[in-house]
Design a protein around this motif. Structure first.
Motif, PDB file in Angstrom:
ATOM      1  N   LEU A   1       0.857  -1.190   0.000  1.00 42.73           N
ATOM      2  CA  LEU A   1       0.000   0.000   0.000  1.00 42.73           C
ATOM      3  C   LEU A   1       0.889   1.235   0.000  1.00 42.73           C
ATOM      4  CD1 LEU A   1      -3.210   0.702   1.947  1.00 42.73           C
ATOM      5  CD2 LEU A   1      -1.295   2.226   2.363  1.00 42.73           C
ATOM      6  N   MET A   2       0.444   2.254  -0.679  1.00 42.58           N
ATOM      7  CA  MET A   2       1.165   3.527  -0.698  1.00 42.58           C
ATOM      8  C   MET A   2       0.286   4.604  -0.081  1.00 42.58           C
ATOM      9  SD  MET A   2       3.002   5.648  -3.790  1.00 42.58           S
ATOM     10  CE  MET A   2       1.503   6.004  -4.694  1.00 42.58           C
ATOM     11  N   ILE A   3       0.862   5.334   0.905  1.00 41.45           N
ATOM     12  CA  ILE A   3       0.213   6.506   1.491  1.00 41.45           C
ATOM     13  C   ILE A   3       0.969   7.724   0.957  1.00 41.45           C
ATOM     14  CG2 ILE A   3      -0.414   7.719   3.600  1.00 41.45           C
ATOM     15  CD1 ILE A   3      -0.211   5.045   5.078  1.00 41.45           C
ATOM     16  N   THR A   4       0.271   8.647   0.301  1.00 42.21           N
ATOM     17  CA  THR A   4       0.957   9.799  -0.278  1.00 42.21           C
ATOM     18  C   THR A   4       0.174  11.076  -0.057  1.00 42.21           C
ATOM     19  OG1 THR A   4       1.824  10.783  -2.317  1.00 42.21           O
ATOM     20  CG2 THR A   4      -0.079   9.343  -2.543  1.00 42.21           C
ATOM     21  N   ASP A   5       0.920  12.128   0.281  1.00 41.14           N
ATOM     22  CA  ASP A   5       0.323  13.463   0.334  1.00 41.14           C
ATOM     23  C   ASP A   5      -0.043  13.867  -1.103  1.00 41.14           C
ATOM     24  OD1 ASP A   5      -0.551  15.906   1.103  1.00 41.14           O
ATOM     25  OD2 ASP A   5       1.394  16.671   1.761  1.00 41.14           O
ATOM     26  N   VAL A   6      -1.028  14.742  -1.242  1.00 41.98           N
ATOM     27  CA  VAL A   6      -1.425  15.195  -2.579  1.00 41.98           C
ATOM     28  C   VAL A   6      -0.448  16.252  -3.096  1.00 41.98           C
ATOM     29  CG1 VAL A   6      -3.202  16.357  -3.929  1.00 41.98           C
ATOM     30  CG2 VAL A   6      -3.847  14.610  -2.268  1.00 41.98           C
ATOM     31  N   GLY A   7      -0.171  17.259  -2.262  1.00 43.17           N
ATOM     32  CA  GLY A   7       0.739  18.318  -2.683  1.00 43.17           C
ATOM     33  C   GLY A   7       2.165  18.003  -2.257  1.00 43.17           C
ATOM     34  N   LEU A   8       3.057  17.828  -3.236  1.00 45.05           N
ATOM     35  CA  LEU A   8       4.437  17.449  -2.950  1.00 45.05           C
ATOM     36  C   LEU A   8       5.404  18.324  -3.744  1.00 45.05           C
ATOM     37  CD1 LEU A   8       4.060  13.557  -3.122  1.00 45.05           C
ATOM     38  CD2 LEU A   8       4.539  14.888  -1.057  1.00 45.05           C
ATOM     39  N   PRO A   9       6.618  18.489  -3.263  1.00 41.57           N
ATOM     40  CA  PRO A   9       7.618  19.239  -4.045  1.00 41.57           C
ATOM     41  C   PRO A   9       8.199  18.358  -5.143  1.00 41.57           C
ATOM     42  CG  PRO A   9       8.592  18.458  -2.000  1.00 41.57           C
ATOM     43  CD  PRO A   9       7.124  18.091  -1.930  1.00 41.57           C
ATOM     44  N   GLY A  10       8.982  18.979  -6.027  1.00 37.62           N
ATOM     45  CA  GLY A  10       9.696  18.212  -7.037  1.00 37.62           C
ATOM     46  C   GLY A  10       8.973  18.033  -8.348  1.00 37.62           C
ATOM     47  N   GLY A  11       7.837  18.664  -8.535  1.00 36.28           N
ATOM     48  CA  GLY A  11       7.163  18.632  -9.838  1.00 36.28           C
ATOM     49  C   GLY A  11       6.153  17.515 -10.021  1.00 36.28           C
ATOM     50  N   MET A  12       5.992  16.616  -9.045  1.00 37.20           N
ATOM     51  CA  MET A  12       4.994  15.541  -9.157  1.00 37.20           C
ATOM     52  C   MET A  12       4.076  15.620  -7.945  1.00 37.20           C
ATOM     53  SD  MET A  12       7.099  12.181 -10.456  1.00 37.20           S
ATOM     54  CE  MET A  12       5.595  11.245 -10.692  1.00 37.20           C
ATOM     55  N   ASN A  13       2.752  15.628  -8.201  1.00 39.96           N
ATOM     56  CA  ASN A  13       1.819  15.582  -7.082  1.00 39.96           C
ATOM     57  C   ASN A  13       1.477  14.127  -6.757  1.00 39.96           C
ATOM     58  OD1 ASN A  13      -0.334  14.670  -8.762  1.00 39.96           O
ATOM     59  ND2 ASN A  13      -0.784  16.791  -9.349  1.00 39.96           N
ATOM     60  N   GLY A  14       0.712  13.946  -5.691  1.00 37.54           N
ATOM     61  CA  GLY A  14       0.419  12.595  -5.236  1.00 37.54           C
ATOM     62  C   GLY A  14      -0.308  11.753  -6.260  1.00 37.54           C
ATOM     63  N   ARG A  15      -1.230  12.366  -7.007  1.00 38.57           N
ATOM     64  CA  ARG A  15      -1.990  11.575  -7.983  1.00 38.57           C
ATOM     65  C   ARG A  15      -1.080  11.102  -9.117  1.00 38.57           C
ATOM     66  NH1 ARG A  15      -7.329  10.148  -9.330  1.00 38.57           N
ATOM     67  NH2 ARG A  15      -7.038   8.564 -10.906  1.00 38.57           N
ATOM     68  N   GLN A  16      -0.158  11.970  -9.535  1.00 42.76           N
ATOM     69  CA  GLN A  16       0.767  11.575 -10.598  1.00 42.76           C
ATOM     70  C   GLN A  16       1.685  10.438 -10.151  1.00 42.76           C
ATOM     71  OE1 GLN A  16       2.402  15.489 -11.142  1.00 42.76           O
ATOM     72  NE2 GLN A  16       1.213  15.856 -13.023  1.00 42.76           N
ATOM     73  N   ILE A  17       2.123  10.493  -8.867  1.00 40.43           N
ATOM     74  CA  ILE A  17       2.942   9.396  -8.341  1.00 40.43           C
ATOM     75  C   ILE A  17       2.146   8.096  -8.328  1.00 40.43           C
ATOM     76  CG2 ILE A  17       4.152   8.539  -6.292  1.00 40.43           C
ATOM     77  CD1 ILE A  17       4.758  11.488  -5.607  1.00 40.43           C
ATOM     78  N   ALA A  18       0.873   8.192  -7.889  1.00 35.40           N
ATOM     79  CA  ALA A  18       0.032   6.996  -7.832  1.00 35.40           C
ATOM     80  C   ALA A  18      -0.180   6.402  -9.223  1.00 35.40           C
ATOM     81  CB  ALA A  18      -1.304   7.340  -7.190  1.00 35.40           C
ATOM     82  N   ASP A  19      -0.437   7.264 -10.210  1.00 36.86           N
ATOM     83  CA  ASP A  19      -0.647   6.766 -11.572  1.00 36.86           C
ATOM     84  C   ASP A  19       0.613   6.100 -12.108  1.00 36.86           C
ATOM     85  OD1 ASP A  19      -3.219   7.695 -11.525  1.00 36.86           O
ATOM     86  OD2 ASP A  19      -2.771   9.574 -12.558  1.00 36.86           O
ATOM     87  N   ALA A  20       1.792   6.712 -11.833  1.00 34.90           N
ATOM     88  CA  ALA A  20       3.051   6.124 -12.298  1.00 34.90           C
ATOM     89  C   ALA A  20       3.311   4.791 -11.590  1.00 34.90           C
ATOM     90  CB  ALA A  20       4.202   7.091 -12.046  1.00 34.90           C
ATOM     91  N   ALA A  21       3.013   4.737 -10.294  1.00 35.48           N
ATOM     92  CA  ALA A  21       3.239   3.500  -9.538  1.00 35.48           C
ATOM     93  C   ALA A  21       2.346   2.378 -10.040  1.00 35.48           C
ATOM     94  CB  ALA A  21       2.990   3.758  -8.052  1.00 35.48           C
ATOM     95  N   ARG A  22       1.113   2.712 -10.393  1.00 30.43           N
ATOM     96  CA  ARG A  22       0.183   1.674 -10.861  1.00 30.43           C
ATOM     97  C   ARG A  22       0.523   1.152 -12.250  1.00 30.43           C
ATOM     98  NH1 ARG A  22      -6.068   1.885  -8.992  1.00 30.43           N
ATOM     99  NH2 ARG A  22      -5.671   1.350  -6.798  1.00 30.43           N
ATOM    100  N   LEU A  23       1.346   1.903 -13.000  1.00 29.02           N
ATOM    101  CA  LEU A  23       1.826   1.339 -14.263  1.00 29.02           C
ATOM    102  C   LEU A  23       2.718   0.126 -13.991  1.00 29.02           C
ATOM    103  CD1 LEU A  23       2.697   4.595 -16.267  1.00 29.02           C
ATOM    104  CD2 LEU A  23       0.740   3.079 -16.604  1.00 29.02           C
ATOM    105  N   GLN A  24       3.489   0.178 -12.875  1.00 30.83           N
ATOM    106  CA  GLN A  24       4.356  -0.952 -12.502  1.00 30.83           C
ATOM    107  C   GLN A  24       3.587  -1.984 -11.670  1.00 30.83           C
ATOM    108  OE1 GLN A  24       7.959   0.483 -10.580  1.00 30.83           O
ATOM    109  NE2 GLN A  24       7.873   2.409 -11.738  1.00 30.83           N
ATOM    110  N   ARG A  25       2.677  -1.484 -10.804  1.00 26.84           N
ATOM    111  CA  ARG A  25       1.944  -2.364  -9.895  1.00 26.84           C
ATOM    112  C   ARG A  25       0.454  -2.023  -9.997  1.00 26.84           C
ATOM    113  NH1 ARG A  25       5.964  -3.857  -5.714  1.00 26.84           N
ATOM    114  NH2 ARG A  25       7.893  -2.707  -6.188  1.00 26.84           N
TER     115      ARG A  25
END
Length: 777
Positions: A703-727
């Motif tokens: 399971l991944m717990i992620t904040d929505v607003g994050l530094p570094g140019g990627m928000n939480g939803r974008q991280i989740a979408d990228a992670a689900r491409l692998q898993r």
């Protein structure tokens, strides 16, 4: 010369066109607008019917649609060459001609008048004179044998004289009238005694005196061809007559046909043609005639002023070659689609100028006779001004928004300072007691701090509701059932001096909304209603199903459709129109200082709009106020009431791996410790890049717990979408402090995803992790 055009325009040319059309349709005489057809060497070989009126069809027995667009040889095979040669001469010389002739093999005679319209066209106005021709032929025979007829057929002559519909005159060579028939008195209004013995020139209109004198001189020597002149009527007006005269010794016999109606129509048609030509030459719009192949057949002079093209530079070229690629019209087999141009059509396109630039044109078109008649108005400046106005309005809205944010900042600072003081004070006392080793009563200070946290969270939710950015949990809801569950709470809140009445509509539709937010909004409206009745009164909560048509929906700034309404009414003080306009503004309140923040109705407004609905206020000073919420109907059944249902059992972790992505160090550390204590393996990352690196390097992540607003140019939803491409089966829990719906896909979560709003209790976080891992929602 301008082509025949009938645009529907609110201008002088429209009224002229309508007048011409009325004359055209109601003429008893036949009317033809013809166009010469030339051979390869330029010689005239035929002519084509461009327009014919209903009277023409009746006179020749041919339907209008069977003639328009065809040549006279096609309509009347074997037609005499004179029908072509005479009209070609009219166009070539500009001299009008009057004719009496048969049409091909038709056993009919016609008399008409032809005149030039432009270098290729002519117009003809005519009547059928078959019967009169026979009479005229008979009269000519009678003229040849007049002496014998006078001697032998006096009674027959008298009969013809008395019954003729045409005027019959007998004159001497000086022009003195010797006798007039009854038709003369009927047509001209003069009695026989008022005419006989007087010179005919006394009855001629001044404009035609010279023409008539020359004709009378000719008639004294030889048979006179037809002439037309105006005679004075006894009523003071004029009558047009067409004459044939012949000498007999010292006498002149003349026959005059009354042609006032057809002459008036011909003059009117000529005037209309001249007016149309002036309109064509002076119009400020580009006027085009285009065939269905897209070829420009006629172009008005305005094309030069607006587009830089001379009309001759456009004639015979395809109009699509000049239209911007983004505005090309629909074609069928390379031709224009006729149905598109049936009736008046208005559309915009961009037309290329001679200088390579484009002008925005507003076109109105009409299909007639296989040709498209188009009027184009240059609206480039209007479009640019509209775009500038839209930009200015957007800037104004942004300015107003920033002003509202400024107002919010000042109001919120006071409340948050109080809350922070409370939290800070509780923590400071805890630290002092712990240093002193005093552990008794510490729960009291923890409770005080947690209460302040909850108050801060509630204020934050109000602010998010105002900004329409709070995270909602919309579900199909039975609003009647929700109100019923709140009725006791509302009664206790408004007090015994207020009579509460609840009127729930039977068969109320369900609506998709956040039930908790609706409860807050309803309680807020009820409290406002109570405060508007300081001496007590009646408070009514009412629901209804609403069908909003275009006008009703527009009044509420909603799309037309089905809605439910929830209205709270009081019979209290009411509001003036000036006050009612401001009640949804942040920090605006009518309550005394210290008794209201002015955020309540702003929150209600934000909640309603975010839920796809609206709020409307109906108020009258001294009589009361009704506040109505509108929500879109849900086409389905409401979810069953889950109050009292026990949550699924929560178990501690069994070594599952949780990836925690949080940029706030303290939250990340505390959450990691709590999850580890609950039996989970925790991988921590502070931004998206670190999280994705851990995902790639780690075999197991449950399971991944992620904040929505994050530094570094990627928000939480974008991280989740990228992670689900692998898993693809990875469970995701979003945590957020501002609940930006856009960051989690405009509020739409995929299966296996949930969201929690900060601040939250860490035990709730552990429970939510367990529920997600076990598949509960």
């Amino acid at each position: 010369m301008a082509p025949t055009l009938y645009p529907e325009r609110r201008s002088a040319d429209e009224r002229t066109d309508a007048s011409w059309r009325l004359v055209f349709e109601r003429l008893h005489e036949g009317f033809i607008l013809g166009k010469l057809v030339r051979g390869a060497n330029g010689s005239v070989r035929d002519w084509q019917y461009v327009e014919v009126n209903p009277a023409w069809s009746k006179l020749v027995g041919v339907a209008q649609e069977a003639a328009i667009g065809r040549t006279i040889r096609e309509v009347f095979p074997g037609i005499e060459d004179a029908w072509i040669d005479d009209f070609a001469e009219v166009v070539a010389t500009g001299v009008s001609t009057t004719f009496t002739r048969q049409v091909g093999t038709l056993d009919r005679w016609y008399e008409g008048h032809a005149f030039k319209v432009d270098d290729e066209r002519f117009a003809v106005l005519f009547l059928e004179i078959t019967e009169r021709k026979r009479q005229t032929d008979a009269m000519e025979r009678l003229n040849g044998e007049l002496q014998r007829l006078i001697a032998e057929r006096v009674s027959e002559r008298d009969s013809l004289w008395n019954t003729s519909a045409d005027i019959l005159f007998t004159l001497d060579k000086t022009g003195r009238l010797l006798s007039v028939n009854p038709a003369a008195t009927k047509i001209l209004g003069w009695a026989e005694g008022e005419m006989v013995g007087r010179n005919v020139m006394e009855f001629i209109a001044p404009q035609d005196l010279r023409l008539t004198a020359e004709a009378l001189e000719t008639a004294s020597r030889q048979t006179l061809a037809v002439i037309e002149n105006r005679y004075l009527h006894k009523d003071g007006g004029f009558r047009w007559l067409s004459w044939v005269a012949a000498p007999d010794g010292e006498l002149i016999f003349a026959t005059g046909r009354h042609i006032t109606a057809e002459k008036t129509a011909a003059l009117a048609a000529a005037k209309v043609a001249a007016d149309l030509d002036r309109i064509w030459q002076n119009a400020h719009e580009v006027i085009m005639v285009i065939d269905l192949d897209g070829m420009m057949q006629s172009v008005s002079p305005a094309s030069f002023d607006i587009l830089g093209w001379l009309p001759d530079e456009l004639l015979g070229r395809k109009v699509t070659d000049f239209i911007h690629p983004d505005f090309q019209p629909p074609l069928r087999d390379g031709r224009f689609v006729p149905e598109r141009y049936v009736g008046q059509k208005v559309f915009l396109n961009r037309f290329r100028t001679k200088y390579g630039s484009y002008r925005t044109m507003s076109w109105s078109t009409r299909l007639e006779g296989g040709l498209i008649y188009s009027h184009g108005r240059d609206v480039t400046i209007e479009q640019e001004q509209a775009a500038a106005l839209t930009k200015a309005e957007a800037q104004l809205r942004q300015s107003q928004k920033m002003e509202a944010v400024g107002q919010l900042t000042g109001g919120v600072a006071h409340d948050f300072n109080n809350l922070l003081a409370s939290i800070s004070g509780a923590l400071q006392v805890l630290r002092v007691r712990l240093k002193q080793g005093k552990t008794e009563g510490l729960d009291r200070y923890v409770s005080m701090g947690m209460a302040s946290v909850r108050r801060a969270a509630a204020l934050t939710q109000r602010l998010l509701a105002f900004s329409r950015r709070q995270t909602l949990d919309p579900k199909p809801t039975d609003v009647n059932r929700l109100i019923s569950g709140m009725e006791d709470l509302v009664r206790r809140t408004v007090g015994p001096e207020v009579l509460l009445t609840v009127v729930g509509a039977a068969g109320l539709w369900p609506a998709t909304l956040d039930a908790a937010q609706l409860e807050n909004a309803l309680l807020n409206l009820c409290i406002n209603g109570r405060d508007a009745m300081p001496h007590g009164g009646t408070l009514t909560i009412e629901t209804a199903n609403k069908w909003l048509d275009d006008q009703a929906a527009d009044d509420r700034e909603l799309p037309p459709g089905q809605y439910i309404s929830l209205c709270v009414s009081d019979n209290g003080t009411g509001m003036s129109p000036d006050v009612a306009k401001l009640i949804f503004d942040p920090f605006y309140t009518t309550k005394p200082t210290g008794e209201g923040t002015g955020l309540g109705l702003s929150m209600v407004y934000g909640f309603a709009r975010q839920s796809g609905g609206a709020v409307r206020v109906y108020t009258e000073l001294g009589k009361g106020t009704t506040m109505c919420l509108y929500f879109p109907r849900y086409l389905g059944a409401a979810e069953p009431d889950t109050v009292g249902c026990a949550p699924p059992p929560v178990e501690a972790g069994a070594g599952e791996t949780v990836l925690l992505v949080e940029d706030e160090d303290q939250i990340r550390i505390l959450a990691s410790e709590v999850l580890v204590d609950a039996g989970y393996r925790v991988l921590a990352a502070h931004d998206g890049a670190s999280a994705l690196s851990l995902l790639q390097a780690t075999t197991r992540v449950d399971l991944m717990i992620t904040d929505v607003g994050l530094p570094g140019g990627m928000n939480g939803r974008q991280i989740a979408d990228a992670a689900r491409l692998q898993r693809p089966d990875l469970k995701v829990l979003f945590i957020t402090g501002y609940a930006a719906n856009a960051a989690v896909g405009n509020g739409f979560l995929e299966p296996g995803m949930e969201v929690m709003t900060k601040p939250f209790e860490f035990i709730a976080l552990v429970n939510k992790v367990r529920q997600l891992l076990d598949g509960f929602r």
